[in-house]
Design an enzyme around this catalytic site. Structure first.
Site, PDB file in Angstrom:
ATOM      1  N   CYS A 162       0.818  -1.219   0.000  1.00  0.00           N
ATOM      2  CA  CYS A 162       0.000   0.000   0.000  1.00  0.00           C
ATOM      3  C   CYS A 162       0.850   1.266   0.000  1.00  0.00           C
ATOM      4  O   CYS A 162       0.297   2.365  -0.071  1.00  0.00           O
ATOM      5  CB  CYS A 162      -0.893   0.060   1.237  1.00  0.00           C
ATOM      6  SG  CYS A 162      -1.842  -1.412   1.567  1.00  0.00           S
ATOM      7  N   HIS A 195     -10.088  -3.560   4.261  1.00  0.00           N
ATOM      8  CA  HIS A 195     -10.732  -4.526   3.369  1.00  0.00           C
ATOM      9  C   HIS A 195     -12.098  -4.914   3.934  1.00  0.00           C
ATOM     10  O   HIS A 195     -12.539  -6.044   3.786  1.00  0.00           O
ATOM     11  CB  HIS A 195      -9.860  -5.778   3.215  1.00  0.00           C
ATOM     12  CG  HIS A 195      -8.741  -5.636   2.237  1.00  0.00           C
ATOM     13  ND1 HIS A 195      -8.024  -6.704   1.774  1.00  0.00           N
ATOM     14  CD2 HIS A 195      -8.230  -4.550   1.620  1.00  0.00           C
ATOM     15  CE1 HIS A 195      -7.092  -6.285   0.915  1.00  0.00           C
ATOM     16  NE2 HIS A 195      -7.193  -4.979   0.813  1.00  0.00           N
ATOM     17  N   GLU A 206     -26.672  10.506  10.701  1.00  0.00           N
ATOM     18  CA  GLU A 206     -25.968  11.219  11.766  1.00  0.00           C
ATOM     19  C   GLU A 206     -24.451  11.013  11.733  1.00  0.00           C
ATOM     20  O   GLU A 206     -23.680  11.946  11.986  1.00  0.00           O
ATOM     21  CB  GLU A 206     -26.528  10.766  13.124  1.00  0.00           C
ATOM     22  CG  GLU A 206     -25.850  11.349  14.342  1.00  0.00           C
ATOM     23  CD  GLU A 206     -26.120  12.841  14.534  1.00  0.00           C
ATOM     24  OE1 GLU A 206     -26.983  13.406  13.835  1.00  0.00           O
ATOM     25  OE2 GLU A 206     -25.443  13.443  15.391  1.00  0.00           O
ATOM     26  N   HIS A 246     -12.824  -4.261  -3.487  1.00  0.00           N
ATOM     27  CA  HIS A 246     -11.551  -4.335  -2.782  1.00  0.00           C
ATOM     28  C   HIS A 246     -11.612  -3.717  -1.371  1.00  0.00           C
ATOM     29  O   HIS A 246     -11.404  -4.430  -0.389  1.00  0.00           O
ATOM     30  CB  HIS A 246     -10.502  -3.638  -3.666  1.00  0.00           C
ATOM     31  CG  HIS A 246      -9.121  -3.597  -3.122  1.00  0.00           C
ATOM     32  ND1 HIS A 246      -8.003  -3.427  -3.922  1.00  0.00           N
ATOM     33  CD2 HIS A 246      -8.643  -3.662  -1.856  1.00  0.00           C
ATOM     34  CE1 HIS A 246      -6.912  -3.421  -3.182  1.00  0.00           C
ATOM     35  NE2 HIS A 246      -7.277  -3.564  -1.925  1.00  0.00           N
TER      36      HIS A 246
HETATM   37 ZN    ZN Z   1      -5.868  -3.797  -0.350  1.00  0.00          ZN
END
Ligand code: ZN
Length: 222
Positions: free
Chosen positions: A85, A105, A132, A182
């Site tokens: 990531c 995820h 809310e 994803h």
């Molecule tokens: Zn991912």
């Protein structure tokens, strides 16, 4: 709430990974979190059991070099790699000056995105209004229409980088991008705001899915 200078960020990351595992956000080694501290950017390794991470497994990266990953201190285990990531986390640091980024995820993010985009190869927008928990999101009231961009998924996580950056530029009023089929990237000025927004969004995704399933949610747009 600003992060305290003396805060133990590695210990915090380990604790948050456990908590997010319990919420179903980082199961199957997916998802992740990164925090930008005074000493650098902390990040969990790729493809590991997130609820079992220890502080020695974390990477510390240069906080001033945001065009590429510059490792200042690697994980103790030489077999570990920086999170897949990383380029996506850096989008939030570079484009929004974020202090922390969470990648979830969550099943609710996946199903909510699928309500608005039926094919994971396509993008679109998630929309909701009148809830809310929208008030936990930066600049949003409960009667505003919340619009979160949805980008198409790609075979490799890092390939999401450009589409995520484009979606962020198109939607400057929100701190989140959904990835079709994803999950979710969400960030904040510090870990507290990132976590708050992640929790509020997860609630909203679930609420929209459950309302839709009950025939109560007139979903708009697509
Ligand atoms: Zn991912």
């Amino acid at each position: 709430m600003a992060m305290e200078a003396h805060e133990d960020v590695p210990a915090l990351l380990v604790a948050l990974c456990r908590q997010f595992y319990g919420l179903g956000w980082v199961s199957g080694t997916g998802g992740g979190i990164s925090v930008r501290a005074a000493e650098g950017i902390w990040m969990a390794p790729s493809g590991v059991q997130k609820e079992r991470i220890a502080v020695e497994d974390l990477f510390l990266l240069d906080r001033n070099e945001l065009d590429r990953a510059v490792v200042v201190r690697p994980a103790r285990n030489p077999e570990l790699r920086v999170s897949e990531c990383q380029p996506l986390f850096y989008n939030a640091y570079r484009l929004r000056d974020a202090g922390a980024v969470i990648h979830s995820h969550s099943i609710w993010a996946v199903v909510a995105a699928a309500l608005f985009v039926s094919d994971a190869r396509h993008g679109g927008t998630f929309r909701c209004q009148g809830l809310e928990m929208q008030k936990g999101l930066r600049g949003k009231g409960c009667f505003d229409e919340l619009v979160i961009p949805i980008i198409p998924n790609t075979p490799r996580e890092a390939e999401l980088r450009e589409a995520m950056a484009a979606a962020m530029n198109e939607h400057p009023d929100v701190d989140a991008v959904l990835v079709s089929g994803h999950g979710l990237y969400v960030w904040g000025r510090d870990w507290v705001q990132a976590k708050t927004q992640a929790e509020c969004l997860d609630f909203l995704f679930r609420a929209v899915v459950e309302l839709h399933r009950s025939g109560l949610a007139p979903r708009s747009g697509g």
